[in-house]
Enzyme design. Structure first.
Site, PDB file in Angstrom:
ATOM      1  N   ALA A  25       0.867  -1.174   0.000  1.00 56.05           N
ATOM      2  CA  ALA A  25       0.000   0.000   0.000  1.00 56.05           C
ATOM      3  C   ALA A  25       0.906   1.228   0.000  1.00 56.05           C
ATOM      4  O   ALA A  25       2.073   1.147   0.399  1.00 56.05           O
ATOM      5  CB  ALA A  25      -0.881  -0.026   1.243  1.00 56.05           C
ATOM      6  N   GLY A  33       0.787  -4.958   0.896  1.00 59.61           N
ATOM      7  CA  GLY A  33      -0.393  -5.033   0.029  1.00 59.61           C
ATOM      8  C   GLY A  33      -0.090  -5.659  -1.322  1.00 59.61           C
ATOM      9  O   GLY A  33      -0.994  -6.191  -1.971  1.00 59.61           O
ATOM     10  N   GLU A  47       4.800  -5.030   7.217  1.00 55.58           N
ATOM     11  CA  GLU A  47       4.058  -3.961   7.903  1.00 55.58           C
ATOM     12  C   GLU A  47       4.575  -3.702   9.311  1.00 55.58           C
ATOM     13  O   GLU A  47       4.573  -2.568   9.792  1.00 55.58           O
ATOM     14  CB  GLU A  47       2.557  -4.313   7.948  1.00 55.58           C
ATOM     15  CG  GLU A  47       1.846  -4.179   6.610  1.00 55.58           C
ATOM     16  CD  GLU A  47       1.917  -5.418   5.726  1.00 55.58           C
ATOM     17  OE1 GLU A  47       2.719  -6.342   6.020  1.00 55.58           O
ATOM     18  OE2 GLU A  47       1.171  -5.470   4.732  1.00 55.58           O
TER      19      GLU A  47
HETATM   20  N1  CAA Z   1       4.673   3.287  -0.535  1.00 59.79           N
HETATM   21  C1  CAA Z   1       5.073   4.447  -1.069  1.00 59.79           C
HETATM   22  N2  CAA Z   1       6.233   4.598  -1.721  1.00 59.79           N
HETATM   23  C2  CAA Z   1       7.036   3.509  -1.844  1.00 59.79           C
HETATM   24  C3  CAA Z   1       6.672   2.254  -1.319  1.00 59.79           C
HETATM   25  C4  CAA Z   1       5.416   2.162  -0.639  1.00 59.79           C
HETATM   26  N3  CAA Z   1       4.965   1.017  -0.137  1.00 59.79           N
HETATM   27  N4  CAA Z   1       7.669   1.375  -1.571  1.00 59.79           N
HETATM   28  C5  CAA Z   1       8.600   2.045  -2.257  1.00 59.79           C
HETATM   29  N5  CAA Z   1       8.216   3.336  -2.417  1.00 59.79           N
HETATM   30  C6  CAA Z   1       8.962   4.393  -3.099  1.00 59.79           C
HETATM   31  C7  CAA Z   1      10.131   4.865  -2.274  1.00 59.79           C
HETATM   32  O1  CAA Z   1       9.708   5.789  -1.307  1.00 59.79           O
HETATM   33  C8  CAA Z   1      11.019   5.463  -3.342  1.00 59.79           C
HETATM   34  O2  CAA Z   1      10.516   6.731  -3.680  1.00 59.79           O
HETATM   35  P1  CAA Z   1      11.509   8.019  -3.761  1.00 59.79           P
HETATM   36  O3  CAA Z   1      12.449   7.654  -4.886  1.00 59.79           O
HETATM   37  O4  CAA Z   1      10.576   9.133  -4.071  1.00 59.79           O
HETATM   38  O5  CAA Z   1      12.182   8.086  -2.449  1.00 59.79           O
HETATM   39  C9  CAA Z   1      10.801   4.542  -4.532  1.00 59.79           C
HETATM   40  O6  CAA Z   1       9.556   3.871  -4.275  1.00 59.79           O
HETATM   41  C10 CAA Z   1      11.880   3.487  -4.667  1.00 59.79           C
HETATM   42  O7  CAA Z   1      12.014   2.808  -3.448  1.00 59.79           O
HETATM   43  P2  CAA Z   1      13.390   2.627  -2.661  1.00 59.79           P
HETATM   44  O8  CAA Z   1      14.318   3.765  -2.970  1.00 59.79           O
HETATM   45  O9  CAA Z   1      13.068   2.397  -1.224  1.00 59.79           O
HETATM   46  O10 CAA Z   1      13.946   1.318  -3.358  1.00 59.79           O
HETATM   47  P3  CAA Z   1      14.914   0.212  -2.720  1.00 59.79           P
HETATM   48  O11 CAA Z   1      15.286  -0.699  -3.846  1.00 59.79           O
HETATM   49  O12 CAA Z   1      16.001   0.837  -1.924  1.00 59.79           O
HETATM   50  O13 CAA Z   1      13.988  -0.605  -1.686  1.00 59.79           O
HETATM   51  C11 CAA Z   1      11.998  -1.746  -0.985  1.00 59.79           C
HETATM   52  C12 CAA Z   1      12.904  -1.349  -2.162  1.00 59.79           C
HETATM   53  C13 CAA Z   1      12.706  -2.747  -0.077  1.00 59.79           C
HETATM   54  C14 CAA Z   1      10.765  -2.419  -1.591  1.00 59.79           C
HETATM   55  C15 CAA Z   1      11.609  -0.501  -0.175  1.00 59.79           C
HETATM   56  O14 CAA Z   1      11.120   0.494  -1.079  1.00 59.79           O
HETATM   57  C16 CAA Z   1      10.533  -0.722   0.863  1.00 59.79           C
HETATM   58  O15 CAA Z   1      10.833  -1.236   1.927  1.00 59.79           O
HETATM   59  N6  CAA Z   1       9.286  -0.339   0.559  1.00 59.79           N
HETATM   60  C17 CAA Z   1       8.178  -0.429   1.490  1.00 59.79           C
HETATM   61  C18 CAA Z   1       7.722  -1.849   1.669  1.00 59.79           C
HETATM   62  C19 CAA Z   1       6.607  -1.927   2.702  1.00 59.79           C
HETATM   63  O16 CAA Z   1       6.788  -1.645   3.869  1.00 59.79           O
HETATM   64  N7  CAA Z   1       5.407  -2.320   2.239  1.00 59.79           N
HETATM   65  C20 CAA Z   1       4.243  -2.437   3.105  1.00 59.79           C
HETATM   66  C21 CAA Z   1       3.399  -1.212   3.009  1.00 59.79           C
HETATM   67  S1  CAA Z   1       2.082  -1.193   4.188  1.00 59.79           S
HETATM   68  C22 CAA Z   1       0.865  -2.163   3.526  1.00 59.79           C
HETATM   69  O17 CAA Z   1       0.986  -2.668   2.433  1.00 59.79           O
HETATM   70  C23 CAA Z   1      -0.374  -2.328   4.371  1.00 59.79           C
HETATM   71  C24 CAA Z   1      -1.323  -3.375   3.904  1.00 59.79           C
HETATM   72  O18 CAA Z   1      -1.382  -4.432   4.429  1.00 59.79           O
HETATM   73  C25 CAA Z   1      -2.238  -3.119   2.813  1.00 59.79           C
END
Ligand code: CAA
Length: 258
Positions: A65, A109, A132
């Site tokens: 998400a 998500g 999460e």
């Molecule tokens: N939401 C919003 N933006 C996100 C995102 C997310 N879930 N995941 C990645 N992005 C964005 C980053 O903020 C970044 O944007 P900027 O360039 O503007 O900073 C861009 O995507 C690229 O990401 P990274 O620079 O972080 O890329 P990376 O290769 O270093 O890392 C990753 C990749 C490990 C996937 C890391 O992006 C990450 O940990 N993302 C979040 C994962 C997460 O926690 N997901 C769960 C969300 S909560 C949820 O989903 C609730 C539910 O149950 C429905």
């Protein structure tokens, strides 16, 4: 219809949705979820489409998400709007078979969206996780429920309690995904699989989907009864008569999807 966050294509009898928010690793913002709902409505209303594929990019199926979008929500915002249910459940409620073709990250998500699909086909680069807990919340779109049913309690607990990612090989071994394929052939394989499903009778594949899905929700006795009634109901279909006649006549059936 035009969509901002997805690309929608029709390949023969298969509807293809490609998540397309590369700047955010396909994070599932509200607009993207609305787009998916629109595309699924379009596909479900089109009798020529008999299977659907949802895919992402090489780098990410979806990284969850949209954390930035939800960062400022408070309890009443999410409670009042039943946040994450609205729109998301459209994938799970799709009546036509849906394949998730997953390469790269399928997190939070993203993993939950893949699990709402009927079959997950994984590239060897796929990584699944429910991270999460690392951002102070819990899965909200089925992660604690569907993952547990797919891989069992111990592994689901470990993943949800630590946020650890599972690679494609482990996901296949654990029963989360149907098959692992080389990343460069993921889409071809997914379309081939969807094409195979689309070659059969549409009402029959919908009945298969409904019956297998019921096994999540019913006791064995209820599920067996549901299955038997659905089996009986195929005898009302022209396609059932054609399928069995074609077998006896040693020819390919000509299904009319009715
Ligand atoms: N939401 C919003 N933006 C996100 C995102 C997310 N879930 N995941 C990645 N992005 C964005 C980053 O903020 C970044 O944007 P900027 O360039 O503007 O900073 C861009 O995507 C690229 O990401 P990274 O620079 O972080 O890329 P990376 O290769 O270093 O890392 C990753 C990749 C490990 C996937 C890391 O992006 C990450 O940990 N993302 C979040 C994962 C997460 O926690 N997901 C769960 C969300 S909560 C949820 O989903 C609730 C539910 O149950 C429905």
């Amino acid at each position: 219809m035009s969509y901002e966050n997805i690309i929608v294509e029709v390949k023969d009898n298969v509807g293809l949705i490609t998540l397309n928010r590369p700047q955010a690793l396909n994070a599932l913002c509200a607009a993207l979820i609305t787009d998916i709902g629109g595309a699924l409505d379009q596909f479900e209303n089109d009798d020529n489409i008999r299977a659907i594929v949802i895919t992402g990019s090489e780098r990410a199926f979806a990284a969850g998400a949209d954390i930035k979008e939800m960062a400022d929500y408070d309890y009443m915002d999410v409670y009042k709007n039943d946040f994450i249910t609205k729109g998301w459940t459209r994938v799970a409620s799709c009546r036509k078979p849906v394949i998730a073709a997953v390469a790269g990250f399928a997190l939070g998500g993203g993993c939950e969206m893949a699990m709402m699909c009927d079959i997950i086909l994984a590239a060897d680069t796929a990584k699944f996780g429910q991270p999460e807990i690392t951002i102070g919340t819990i899965p909200g779109a089925g992660g604690t429920q569907r993952l547990t049913r797919a891989v069992g309690k111990s592994k689901a607990m470990e993943m949800c309690l630590t946020g650890r990612m599972m690679d494609a090989e482990e996901a296949e071994r654990s029963g989360l995904v149907a098959r692992v394929v080389p990343a460069d052939s993921l889409l071809d394989e997914a379309l081939k699989l969807a094409g195979k499903i689309a070659s059969f009778s549409a009402p029959v594949s919908m009945k298969v989907k409904e019956s297998v899905s019921k096994s999540y929700e019913m006791t064995l006795t209820e599920g067996l009864m549901f299955e038997r009634r659905e089996f009986h109901s195929t005898f009302a279909l022209d396609d059932r008569a054609e399928g069995m006649k074609a077998f006896a006549e040693k020819r390919k059936p000509d299904f009319k999807h009715r």
